[in-house]
Design a protein around this motif. Structure first.
Motif, short mmCIF file in Angstrom:
data_model
loop_
_atom_site.label_atom_id
_atom_site.label_comp_id
_atom_site.label_asym_id
_atom_site.label_seq_id
_atom_site.Cartn_x
_atom_site.Cartn_y
_atom_site.Cartn_z
N THR A 167 54.65 68.02 -43.11
CA THR A 167 55.28 69.05 -42.69
C THR A 167 55.31 69.59 -40.61
N LEU A 168 53.40 69.51 -40.67
CA LEU A 168 54.05 69.22 -39.26
C LEU A 168 54.22 68.81 -38.06
N GLY A 169 54.15 67.49 -38.86
CA GLY A 169 54.44 66.42 -37.86
C GLY A 169 53.30 65.98 -36.34
N PRO A 170 53.58 65.09 -35.26
CA PRO A 170 52.82 64.68 -34.75
C PRO A 170 51.92 64.82 -34.14
N VAL A 171 52.02 66.85 -34.12
CA VAL A 171 51.55 67.26 -33.48
C VAL A 171 49.37 67.11 -34.63
N VAL A 172 49.90 66.66 -35.91
CA VAL A 172 48.39 66.38 -35.96
C VAL A 172 47.73 65.41 -35.72
N GLU A 173 48.92 64.01 -35.25
CA GLU A 173 47.90 63.40 -34.74
C GLU A 173 47.35 63.64 -33.55
N THR A 174 48.07 64.23 -32.88
CA THR A 174 47.85 65.18 -31.59
C THR A 174 46.16 65.46 -31.51
N LEU A 175 45.85 66.37 -32.41
CA LEU A 175 45.24 67.51 -32.03
C LEU A 175 43.95 66.51 -33.06
N ASN A 176 44.15 65.53 -34.14
CA ASN A 176 43.22 65.48 -34.62
C ASN A 176 42.64 63.79 -33.82
N ALA A 177 43.00 63.03 -32.64
CA ALA A 177 42.60 62.86 -32.16
C ALA A 177 41.67 63.04 -30.83
N ARG A 178 41.28 64.72 -30.59
CA ARG A 178 40.82 65.08 -30.27
C ARG A 178 39.45 66.66 -31.20
N ASN A 179 39.44 65.43 -32.27
CA ASN A 179 38.27 66.55 -33.20
C ASN A 179 38.51 67.74 -33.66
N VAL A 180 39.84 67.99 -33.90
CA VAL A 180 40.58 69.42 -34.05
C VAL A 180 39.97 69.88 -35.60
N ASP A 181 39.70 69.76 -36.89
CA ASP A 181 38.96 69.77 -37.65
C ASP A 181 37.60 70.38 -37.20
N LYS A 182 36.89 69.66 -36.11
CA LYS A 182 34.98 70.30 -35.90
C LYS A 182 34.63 71.14 -35.41
N LEU A 183 36.22 71.85 -34.94
CA LEU A 183 35.72 72.76 -33.69
C LEU A 183 35.61 74.32 -34.72
N LYS A 184 33.98 74.90 -33.85
CA LYS A 184 33.76 75.98 -34.59
C LYS A 184 33.89 77.39 -33.18
N MET A 185 34.33 78.10 -34.17
CA MET A 185 34.10 79.62 -33.66
C MET A 185 33.20 80.26 -32.81
N ASP A 186 33.60 80.46 -32.07
CA ASP A 186 32.94 81.26 -30.57
C ASP A 186 33.17 83.12 -31.28
N TRP A 187 33.76 83.55 -30.75
CA TRP A 187 34.90 84.55 -30.83
C TRP A 187 35.93 84.66 -31.58
N TRP A 188 36.21 86.03 -32.28
CA TRP A 188 37.20 85.69 -32.57
C TRP A 188 37.81 87.44 -32.51
#
Ligand code: FES
Ligand SMILES: [Fe+2]
Length: 460
Positions: A167-188
């Motif tokens: 459903t999300l489409g090509p944006v998934v691959e674009t951001l996976n290449a940037r290790n998006v799953d490894k990002l961690k919160m700095d603040w919220w």
């Protein structure tokens, strides 16, 4: 675009019939909001939590969307999601974040219990009930679909919807290449804005507003933004090579202090170290040389710190990104070098919404952090907000008021730079018109086109 979209949209009030014009009622009409509640939100993938909110077994959060509430819980069998209501007489079981490893979920009314897997483990005075009412299939917590991406759990109430990634489409691959799953919160941070949820999102869907809303950024762009200076004139800035690069560094530093996550302070420190680098004489060539060095230096710094870094220059080449990436219906990621900001927007009432911002960073594995368990809630005009969101927020209440002022019938969009607004608004109409799930998933992948997109054909 279909030649005659009107028949398919029959029954959708205030439908977008001209893609450049968005009817004003969509941002305040109670019946329209009600239609979104019934036909949009029950059918979409929603970012329910960041996984670092629930790192340990038994950790859970409550995700609410309008009247619905979901428990997202870390179990031995992975992260699961359940409808958040006692199966006896309906009391909401979990409120806010917590850990259920020791006690499970205990209903405060008559004490029925469930474990993390949603299995009912205790019914007080069982024998006073008709056994048929206590069938496990009836009293275990009903699951909600949950899938994972970008270090987040996404839920969907629609069992027919295609999967999250499709459903999300090509944006998934674009951001996976940037290790998006490894990002961690700095603040919220979180805030309640006195605007419709869509109006709040649309403040972040084009760069056309930067000139007036964020003049401090616009003035630091070494190349005049959008080919225009602040008076709308086309002009080149008369800067030499070193001034051009100096301004670019100032821009990133201001973006970092004003928006945090988008450019992290560790990245600014790396860029500052390049102020005296050797430069070619031509200003544009100098800018190119600086950007190449900056990307390499940020990559090397990340590796040296032991962060799960990617090769910034190589990935920018192979996976070009937008400054704002959108994941319909309500989630945003804003990449720049390696760090990102994120937004999530949820409707509360037709004219109020909950807006959250994260600063996300690639941190060395195992580095101590104090991940917030909940957003720091601030007033939308709080001076504690970073400069850039505060500037964006300042327009929104006035915009919501302006919609009611009289004779304001529709937004008029730039077809070249404000198309993203039109694209997702027309996608909403697809949901309100009850189009089939496959068509809507395909259109979602198109609407997730990123910042400054032109008006696009959604395939219906
Ligand atoms: S309502 Fe929950 S145990 Fe009765
Ligand atoms: Fe902005």
């Amino acid at each position: 675009m279909a030649d005659n979209p009107a028949p398919a949209l029959a029954g959708v009030p205030y439908a977008v019939t001209d893609p450049e014009l968005i009817p004003a009622e969509r941002y305040h009409d109670a019946a329209f909001f009600e239609l979104e509640r019934r036909r949009l939100w029950p059918r979409v993938w929603q970012m329910a939590c960041r996984l670092e909110e629930i790192p340990n077994l038994g950790d859970y959060v409550e995700y609410t969307i309008l009247e619905k509430s979901v428990i997202v819980v870390n179990t031995k069998a992975g992260v699961k999601a359940f409808h958040n209501a006692c199966r006896h007489r309906g009391v909401r079981l979990a409120t806010g974040p917590g850990n259920c490893a020791k006690t499970g979920f205990i209903c405060p009314f008559h004490g029925w219990r469930w474990n993390a897997e949603g299995t009912c483990t205790f019914v007080f005075g069982k024998e006073i009930f008709n056994p048929a009412l206590l069938d496990p299939a009836e009293i275990d917590l009903p699951p909600v679909r949950v899938e994972f991406w970008a270090g987040c759990a996404f839920i969907n109430f629609d069992d027919q919807a295609p999967g999250l990634l499709e459903t999300l489409g090509p944006v998934v691959e674009t951001l996976n290449a940037r290790n998006v799953d490894k990002l961690k919160m700095d603040w919220w941070y979180g805030t309640v804005l006195p605007t419709n949820w869509k109006l709040a999102m649309e403040a972040f869907m084009e760069g056309y507003h930067v000139m007036r809303t964020h003049p401090q950024l616009f003035d630091l762009l070494p190349v005049a933004g959008y080919g225009m200076d602040a008076d709308g004139e086309k002009s080149a800035r008369q800067l030499d090579a070193r001034q051009t690069v100096g301004l670019m560094i100032d821009f990133y530093a201001r973006l970092s202090s004003g928006m945090a996550g988008m450019v992290h302070e560790t990245e600014v420190a790396v860029l500052e170290g390049l102020r005296d680098m050797d430069l070619p004489e031509d200003p544009m060539a100098a800018l190119g040389a600086f950007m190449a060095r900056a990307q390499a230096a940020v990559t090397a710094d990340g590796h040296a710190r032991g962060a799960p870094m990617f090769d910034v220059a190589a990935v920018n080449q192979s996976h070009p990104f937008h400054d704002v990436e959108f994941m319909f219906p309500h989630f945003f990621l804003l990449p720049s070098f390696a760090a990102m900001s994120a937004y999530r927007v949820r409707p509360l009432t037709p004219e109020t919404c909950l807006f959250e911002i994260w600063s996300l960073v690639l941190r060395p594995e195992g580095e101590a952090d104090d991940t917030p368990k909940a957003p720091t809630m601030l007033a939308y005009d709080s001076p504690e907000f970073p400069e850039i969101p505060m500037q964006d927020y300042s327009n929104l209440p006035l915009q919501q008021l302006g919609l009611h002022a009289g004779q304001f019938r529709h937004m008029r969009l730039s077809r070249e730079q404000e198309g993203m607004i039109s694209n997702y608004q027309r996608l909403i109409d697809g949901f309100l018109a009850g189009r089939d799930a496959a068509t809507l998933a395909k259109a979602t992948a198109i609407a997730n086109s990123g910042y400054n997109a032109p008006i696009l054909d959604l395939g219906f």
